[in-house]
Structures are given as structure tokens and as C-alpha cells.
Design a protein around this motif. Structure first.
Motif, short mmCIF file in Angstrom:
data_model
loop_
_atom_site.label_atom_id
_atom_site.label_comp_id
_atom_site.label_asym_id
_atom_site.label_seq_id
_atom_site.Cartn_x
_atom_site.Cartn_y
_atom_site.Cartn_z
N LYS A 34 9.63 -2.67 -2.24
CA LYS A 34 9.98 -2.53 -0.93
C LYS A 34 11.30 -1.51 -0.64
O LYS A 34 11.27 -0.55 0.39
CB LYS A 34 10.13 -3.74 -0.19
N ALA A 35 12.41 -1.66 -1.38
CA ALA A 35 13.54 -0.88 -1.44
C ALA A 35 13.12 0.53 -1.59
O ALA A 35 13.58 1.76 -0.97
CB ALA A 35 14.55 -1.54 -2.43
N ILE A 36 12.24 0.80 -2.95
CA ILE A 36 11.98 2.27 -3.30
C ILE A 36 11.03 2.74 -2.15
O ILE A 36 11.00 3.86 -1.87
CB ILE A 36 11.09 2.03 -4.38
N ALA A 37 10.29 1.96 -1.51
CA ALA A 37 9.28 2.57 -0.16
C ALA A 37 10.12 3.03 0.70
O ALA A 37 9.52 4.01 1.80
CB ALA A 37 8.46 1.40 0.15
N PRO A 43 7.74 12.64 -5.41
CA PRO A 43 6.94 11.95 -6.34
C PRO A 43 7.32 10.94 -7.20
O PRO A 43 6.61 10.09 -7.80
CB PRO A 43 6.43 13.42 -7.10
N GLU A 44 8.70 11.24 -7.76
CA GLU A 44 9.13 10.27 -8.71
C GLU A 44 9.56 8.69 -8.03
O GLU A 44 9.30 7.62 -8.67
CB GLU A 44 10.51 10.80 -9.01
N ASN A 45 9.89 8.82 -6.66
CA ASN A 45 9.99 7.51 -6.16
C ASN A 45 8.65 6.71 -5.66
O ASN A 45 8.62 5.69 -6.00
CB ASN A 45 10.73 7.57 -4.70
N ARG A 46 7.81 7.66 -5.54
CA ARG A 46 6.26 6.93 -5.44
C ARG A 46 5.76 6.43 -6.55
O ARG A 46 5.31 5.42 -6.83
CB ARG A 46 5.13 8.29 -4.86
N MET A 47 6.07 7.05 -7.78
CA MET A 47 5.55 6.63 -8.84
C MET A 47 6.44 5.47 -9.44
O MET A 47 5.64 4.25 -9.85
CB MET A 47 5.83 7.69 -10.19
N ARG A 50 4.79 2.58 -7.34
CA ARG A 50 3.58 2.10 -7.87
C ARG A 50 3.66 1.31 -9.22
O ARG A 50 2.78 0.25 -9.69
CB ARG A 50 2.59 3.35 -8.38
N TYR A 51 4.55 1.95 -10.11
CA TYR A 51 4.69 1.10 -11.38
C TYR A 51 5.20 -0.25 -11.10
O TYR A 51 4.46 -1.24 -11.73
CB TYR A 51 5.92 1.83 -12.13
N LEU A 52 6.15 -0.66 -10.31
CA LEU A 52 6.46 -1.90 -9.99
C LEU A 52 5.36 -2.73 -9.33
O LEU A 52 5.33 -4.01 -9.69
CB LEU A 52 7.63 -2.04 -8.92
N HIS A 53 4.53 -2.04 -8.39
CA HIS A 53 3.74 -2.78 -7.82
C HIS A 53 2.64 -3.09 -8.83
O HIS A 53 2.09 -4.33 -8.95
CB HIS A 53 2.86 -1.75 -7.00
N ASP A 54 2.17 -2.29 -9.84
CA ASP A 54 1.22 -2.75 -10.77
C ASP A 54 1.73 -3.60 -11.84
O ASP A 54 0.96 -4.57 -12.13
CB ASP A 54 0.94 -1.36 -11.76
N MET A 55 3.08 -3.62 -12.27
CA MET A 55 3.68 -4.36 -12.96
C MET A 55 3.54 -5.87 -12.29
O MET A 55 3.27 -6.93 -13.06
CB MET A 55 4.98 -4.28 -13.69
N HIS A 86 -5.58 7.21 -6.45
CA HIS A 86 -4.51 8.00 -6.17
C HIS A 86 -4.37 9.12 -6.88
O HIS A 86 -3.75 10.30 -6.77
CB HIS A 86 -3.18 6.89 -6.61
N GLN A 87 -4.74 9.18 -8.41
CA GLN A 87 -4.59 10.06 -9.29
C GLN A 87 -5.53 11.33 -8.83
O GLN A 87 -5.37 12.66 -8.93
CB GLN A 87 -4.87 9.81 -10.47
#
Length: 208
Positions: A34-37, A43-47, A50-55, A86-87
Motif C-alpha cells: 500500500k505504501a508503494i502504491a 515502472p520500478e515502483n509498480r514492479m 507487484r512483487y510484494l503482492h505476489d509474494m 500485465h506483461q
């Protein structure tokens, strides 16, 4: 943070997290996402988001569902479909994309009420712009060169094998509606298990 990828393995997560620590980790990862959002949409922040969301979701999957069950596969395929879409829409926008996966994941039709494969998400999203090629064969060779895992006597792979053609490709979109290939028939295309389905609903092309 440097060990998040290790939590994909159930044994590591079980040995490392005690009591309420697992729920605490879920919450902390959710707060970080949520903080990153709220940061600049680079692009870096979005990734990272997504990384935290997936993990977080993958850790949730291995803690809630038994590996290999339909409920586990359903949750996993839904996450993979989100990432693939997304990709396609960002990294590979306006390009052709080839995704290689096991037959069951590529099915463009819901396998059962408990399992919706990636292919069904892709078909729903992109329609005729997407197509699924599934692979089958008559049997396998073991390490001694002996033929094993032959299909049941009703499987269509027997008919294909009798043609004595090593390889061929069938475009099911071009097959007449009166063809047996557009109707229900038995095939081992899913996990080498004899299954009777209207297979033309699940795949676009059939490769032998």
C-alpha cells in the motif's frame, strides 16, 4: 526482505515463522504494498508493488492450500493470469507473445467448477486474438527404450498412432462442425489421463 523468495517453500516458511508471525508477515507485506502504491507511478515502483503482492499471495497459497490440489492450482493460475495480462498489456504491448506451459494451464475453457486455468482468463480477455496449441502423443519411452503409458483403447491417440504419421498439426477452427473432433471424444491430452470432453472448447490447435 532479502529472504522473501524463500517463503515460496512451505518447509522454510513453517520452520521460520512461529505462531502469529505468519499473519504478521502478511500484514507487513500488505502495508508495504500500500505504501508503494502511494509513490510515483514509475515502472520500478509498480514492479516492487507487484512483487510484494505476489509474494504475499504465494505465501498465503502454500499456507492455506495443499500443493497439487485444484484449489491450490486455481489460486496459482489466477495470480499467473494477472501477471501475464500485465506483461502483455505493458511490457509486450502490440507484440505477439508465446507462452509455454503445461496443457492443462493453457485450456481456454474452465476445467471444472473448482479450477479456471490461465488460458480461460486469456481467452476471456483477448478473444480471437489468442489461441491455444496443446500437445499429445501415443505413449512414452522409458530409459530402456520400452513403450510405456499407452492410452486406453477408446482414446483418439490410438487412431492418430495408426496413421503412422510421426507428427501432424490440426487446426480445430477449420474442422467442420460435423467432425468427431468438434464433438465429445476421449483423449489423454490432460496429464496423460483418458478423459472424455468436447476438446474443441478447450484448445484451438491440436499437435501430435
Amino acid at each position: 526482505m532479502n529472504q522473501l523468495n524463500h517463503f515460496m517453500f512451505e518447509g522454510f516458511a513453517r520452520r521460520t515463522l512461529e505462531g502469529k508471525q505468519k499473519e504478521q508477515l502478511f500484514n507487513e507485506m500488505n502495508q508495504l504494498e500500500k505504501a508503494i502504491a502511494k509513490l510515483e507511478k514509475t515502472p520500478e515502483n509498480r514492479m516492487y508493488g507487484r512483487y510484494l503482492h505476489d509474494m504475499r499471495n504465494y505465501l498465503y497459497k502454500i499456507s492455506k492450500y495443499k500443493s497439487g490440489t485444484l484449489s491450490s492450482m486455481q489460486f496459482r493460475d489466477s495470480l499467473m493470469a494477472q501477471n501475464l495480462i500485465h506483461q502483455i498489456d505493458s511490457v509486450y504491448q502490440d507484440q505477439k507473445v508465446i507462452v509455454w506451459c503445461s496443457n492443462i494451464h493453457s485450456f481456454s475453457y474452465q476445467e471444472s467448477k473448482d479450477y479456471r486455468p490461465i488460458g480461460a482468463y486469456i481467452k476471456s480477455k483477448y478473444g480471437k486474438a489468442s489461441y491455444m496449441i496443446d500437445f499429445s502423443s501415443y505413449a512414452l519411452f522409458n530409459d530402456k527404450g520400452k513403450v510405456i503409458e499407452k492410452p486406453g483403447k477408446l482414446a483418439i491417440e490410438n487412431t492418430f498412432h495408426a496413421l503412422k504419421t510421426p507428427y501432424f498439426f490440426i487446426d480445430l477452427r477449420a474442422v467442420p462442425n460435423t467432425s468427431i473432433l468438434k464433438k465429445e471424444f476421449t483423449s489423454t491430452i490432460n496429464q496423460r489421463t483418458d478423459q472424455k470432453k468436447v476438446w474443441s472448447r478447450f484448445l484451438t490447435e491440436f499437435s501430435i
